[in-house]
Design a protein around this motif. Sequence first.
Motif, PDB file in Angstrom:
ATOM      1  N   LEU A  92       0.817  -1.209   0.000  1.00  0.00           N
ATOM      2  CA  LEU A  92       0.000   0.000   0.000  1.00  0.00           C
ATOM      3  C   LEU A  92       0.854   1.264   0.000  1.00  0.00           C
ATOM      4  CD1 LEU A  92      -2.965  -0.992   2.335  1.00  0.00           C
ATOM      5  CD2 LEU A  92      -2.750  -1.178  -0.150  1.00  0.00           C
ATOM      6  N   GLU A  93       1.995   1.214   0.668  1.00  0.00           N
ATOM      7  CA  GLU A  93       2.924   2.352   0.615  1.00  0.00           C
ATOM      8  C   GLU A  93       3.438   2.539  -0.811  1.00  0.00           C
ATOM      9  OE1 GLU A  93       7.294   3.793   2.286  1.00  0.00           O
ATOM     10  OE2 GLU A  93       6.287   2.099   3.249  1.00  0.00           O
ATOM     11  N   ALA A  94       3.801   1.444  -1.439  1.00  0.00           N
ATOM     12  CA  ALA A  94       4.283   1.508  -2.822  1.00  0.00           C
ATOM     13  C   ALA A  94       3.189   2.021  -3.748  1.00  0.00           C
ATOM     14  CB  ALA A  94       4.750   0.124  -3.279  1.00  0.00           C
ATOM     15  N   LYS A  95       1.960   1.571  -3.523  1.00  0.00           N
ATOM     16  CA  LYS A  95       0.847   1.986  -4.377  1.00  0.00           C
ATOM     17  C   LYS A  95       0.616   3.495  -4.285  1.00  0.00           C
ATOM     18  CE  LYS A  95      -3.937   0.689  -5.500  1.00  0.00           C
ATOM     19  NZ  LYS A  95      -4.549   2.019  -5.496  1.00  0.00           N
ATOM     20  N   GLY A  96       0.723   4.031  -3.077  1.00  0.00           N
ATOM     21  CA  GLY A  96       0.545   5.466  -2.905  1.00  0.00           C
ATOM     22  C   GLY A  96       1.586   6.266  -3.671  1.00  0.00           C
ATOM     23  N   LYS A  97       2.829   5.824  -3.614  1.00  0.00           N
ATOM     24  CA  LYS A  97       3.898   6.513  -4.340  1.00  0.00           C
ATOM     25  C   LYS A  97       3.746   6.332  -5.845  1.00  0.00           C
ATOM     26  CE  LYS A  97       7.070   5.767  -0.493  1.00  0.00           C
ATOM     27  NZ  LYS A  97       8.299   5.081  -0.029  1.00  0.00           N
ATOM     28  N   TYR A  98       3.335   5.143  -6.234  1.00  0.00           N
ATOM     29  CA  TYR A  98       3.101   4.885  -7.649  1.00  0.00           C
ATOM     30  C   TYR A  98       2.049   5.844  -8.202  1.00  0.00           C
ATOM     31  CZ  TYR A  98       0.752   2.565 -11.584  1.00  0.00           C
ATOM     32  OH  TYR A  98       0.140   2.292 -12.781  1.00  0.00           O
ATOM     33  N   GLU A  99       0.964   6.014  -7.471  1.00  0.00           N
ATOM     34  CA  GLU A  99      -0.092   6.924  -7.918  1.00  0.00           C
ATOM     35  C   GLU A  99       0.414   8.359  -7.992  1.00  0.00           C
ATOM     36  OE1 GLU A  99      -2.985   6.140  -8.987  1.00  0.00           O
ATOM     37  OE2 GLU A  99      -3.205   4.050  -8.359  1.00  0.00           O
ATOM     38  N   GLU A 100       1.243   8.739  -7.039  1.00  0.00           N
ATOM     39  CA  GLU A 100       1.766  10.108  -6.997  1.00  0.00           C
ATOM     40  C   GLU A 100       2.770  10.383  -8.108  1.00  0.00           C
ATOM     41  OE1 GLU A 100       3.908  13.130  -3.746  1.00  0.00           O
ATOM     42  OE2 GLU A 100       3.015  11.228  -3.091  1.00  0.00           O
ATOM     43  N   LEU A 101       3.454   9.340  -8.553  1.00  0.00           N
ATOM     44  CA  LEU A 101       4.546   9.518  -9.521  1.00  0.00           C
ATOM     45  C   LEU A 101       4.229   8.890 -10.877  1.00  0.00           C
ATOM     46  CD1 LEU A 101       7.516   8.720  -7.106  1.00  0.00           C
ATOM     47  CD2 LEU A 101       6.767  10.977  -7.858  1.00  0.00           C
ATOM     48  N   LYS A 102       2.955   8.766 -11.196  1.00  0.00           N
ATOM     49  CA  LYS A 102       2.558   8.128 -12.450  1.00  0.00           C
ATOM     50  C   LYS A 102       3.152   8.806 -13.675  1.00  0.00           C
ATOM     51  CE  LYS A 102      -1.691   5.471 -11.960  1.00  0.00           C
ATOM     52  NZ  LYS A 102      -3.146   5.418 -12.257  1.00  0.00           N
TER      53      LYS A 102
END
Length: 240
Positions: free
Chosen positions: A62-72
């Motif tokens: 979930l931490e990775a997913k949040g960063k992924y969404e922020e850095l798409k």
Amino acid sequence: MLNEIISEKLCEIKLTIEKACLKANRDPSEIRLLPVSKTFPAEHVREIHALGYDCVGENKVLEAKGKYEELKQLSNLKWVLIGHLQRNKVKYVAQFISEFHALDRIELAYKLNSALEKEKRIMPVFVQVNTSRESSKYGIQPLELEHFIEQCQPFTYIKIVGLMTLAIHSHVPTEVRQCFQLLRALRDQISKKYPEIQRLSMGMSGDFELAIAEGATDIRIGQAIFGARSKPDSYYWPTE
């Protein structure tokens, strides 16, 4: 300022890698340095990417997913999951994770393969092996490794490319080194039957030089790049 600090630490690590490779008679180009950004904000990942790194490692989905969404907008940035994976998070992994380093049970392999089939994606994975035989660590027991890999053969959406381990937490180099030696020996044995299994994901900030000496191809470096975390590493590893 942040860019300069990270850049300086990366230069130091690269120099250490080169020295370790020279000592081990290895080519530094054989080593992939995987920056591990767990617990650090997306801005740190952005800086790493700006310095030429297109892969980052994360422990928690979930931490990775949040960063992924922020850095798409960083379209070529790849996310590598290196931590223990709970089955209820598999659907997220299948959506955006590029590589998984901690496959450790057949039920997870089945569920991950099914999720990847739905996404029409094939994912490179590493089997985690408990080379220290510590109850606090996840991973397949060494004697069970070949059977586990055989069980995974029907799963066509996961591609086992290597083995991963966490060495024993010890200040005695020989104890740490034995974990890396065992993983390399297992790889050498397994690759006779499965030649596609070649990579060794082993070595972190405190022991990557020993890992390189024993054949590591992928080293996972976090604190040596980004600095000390606010809590001890045991807080983040291995739980999801």
